[in-house]
Design an enzyme around this catalytic site. Sequence first.
Site, short mmCIF file in Angstrom:
data_model
loop_
_atom_site.label_atom_id
_atom_site.label_comp_id
_atom_site.label_asym_id
_atom_site.label_seq_id
_atom_site.Cartn_x
_atom_site.Cartn_y
_atom_site.Cartn_z
CB THR A 98 40.07 49.92 52.63
OG1 THR A 98 39.68 49.73 51.27
CG2 THR A 98 38.93 49.50 53.54
NE ARG A 128 43.48 45.70 39.92
CZ ARG A 128 43.41 46.59 40.89
NH1 ARG A 128 42.85 46.26 42.04
NH2 ARG A 128 43.92 47.81 40.74
#
Length: 644
Positions: free
Chosen positions: A29, A605
């Site tokens: 991102t 994760r």
Amino acid sequence: MILNEIQKKAIHIINDPCLILAGAGSGKTSVIINKLITLIQIYQYDPKKIIVVTFTNRAAKEIESRLLKILTVKQIQDILVSTFHSLGLKIIRNEYKILGLKSNFTLFDEYDQLNLLKNIIYTSKNDSNLFFLKQLLHQISYWKNKLLNPSIARKFAINPLEKKCIFFYEQYDNFLKRHNILDFNDLIFLPTILLKNNIDARLRWQEKVQYLLVDEYQDINMSQYKLIKLLCGHNSNFTVVGDDDQSIYSWRGAQPDIFYLLKDDFPHLNILKMEQNYRSSGCILNAANILISNNSNVFNKKLFSQLDYGNRIYASMCVNEVNEAQKIIKYICTHKNNNNLRYHDYAILYRSNSQAKIVESELIFQNIPYCIHSGFSFFNLSEIKNLLAYLRLIVNQNDDLAFLRIINTPNRRIGLVTLSKLKLFAKIQKISLFEASLNKKMQLQLKKNTTLYLNNFTLWIIKLSSLLIDNPKIILKQVIQDINYFQWIKQNDKDLNMINRKIQEVIFFSDWLQKTLSGDHLNSPICLEDILIRFTCGELNDSFRDNVKDKSNKLQLMTIHASKGLEFSVVCIIGLEEGTLPHQKSIIDKNVKEERRLMYVGITRAKKQLFLSFCKTKKKFGALINLQPSRFLFELPKEELYWI
């Protein structure tokens, strides 16, 4: 964020097509944000001619909010940051006349589609069972994703099911066109067909796209890929960011092969690998790398980190699902207290939503705050909510919402006219609907039979209420028996598999409630009133994303699919058995590679600690079955596993 050398290189590849293979936790991102800033501030690109395509509105909003720190509001407004379907809709809005639409077209959701297909099938005097309806809907979606209209799809229909579906696809398509309606797939299907077949429209839109940036490239399907190609044209000024090791949506048409097409279609493609992970410990990354190396990929990556190597991965063999839930919760509570963490730092991940119910019931039993993602909660199922409404009214006859939910579930011949009179009388007298039902003045306004039906109901509720002190454990089973609940479920559903599932859910809930009311050697009994209060305070219907935003201190429960893009200090993955993860269907279809990628997503994760568990036995349709541990456990490095 300070960019590393690969990230710096990625943001300055401007005049050639670029594929960024962004490993989990590698800061993709930040690269997208910095590339947009670089395009505008250094290379002087017009923001109005930059398109950023994401897969969720949440991701689009995140990009826009982060750009606010650098760019002006006007520049951000000029950049088109949208999902694929929003982009498709924008094209349709601009080209609706060429597409043969009127400007006031509407969109069908899946519920509308199923109803339409049901009506079409019924009109054709064919069986309209839910299983076939969903098969038909899936087949129509498949054809549209392959860019096949009914006339072209007919040429490719080979087996009897496809030939049967073609007949309904034609009627379905005609209905949509006749009524100026689109379905969800049309938002990609129509723009792609338009740009493919209409050169004027294609050139017009290629002129609008000076630079295209695509996030989560691994999730796109073939029609979306073709839309990208048509928008870019010969210009080829684009960047796609994705990770073939995280391609886990084949049921939506996504396949890792989509990466190989880029190499064939764009010979000058620049390929960069972002392998430095900023999230996880070295131990977790080592396990993830070794696991995913069992898949054969054209683009091999190896994640590395400059963070501490961290603790070994905890693993546990459990007797059954209840034992598994208890072990995990005990581990989380101990770890939380020893490491000064909060509940929202922990996530319990699983392959399918059905695995959550036992964990959820244990969390409620131990009064641990949690939220469950993906819109599913065992205690929010309609058949369970009905029973909860009965219990609420038994505990508190002033609960008007519970009264309205169950008064005609099953049907007691209490019509809308009667309910309107009850509501008006209760409002004037400032009493509950239950009290109004017992009131003599109210009963004088009703027919004799209606009064009898109401009396039977209210007196029965009062009788059950008397059991609250003496024998609350039998109340729910008495309700199920008295209203003949299983028979009612059978009458309201034609799908045998769905009927069996609902009945199993009710049996599970009844057994769980009795156990909770009774207590065990570790937990004191809880009264029914307190159990219902916990349900009310639990906010079980809150979406996970909203809970993350408000930083509420709740343990997170979700499928591994739903966890993609998120991170947690501690991750617990349950149900690591053959047939669960990997899923039985994937084993039969020989598609274990995607299940391995799913496991890889789950592992990555975790930031600091990973906990894995499997069960030796599980109950299925009332029978106890023996299980084998998942092959993925054996593919992890032995030296990294610490068996509890």
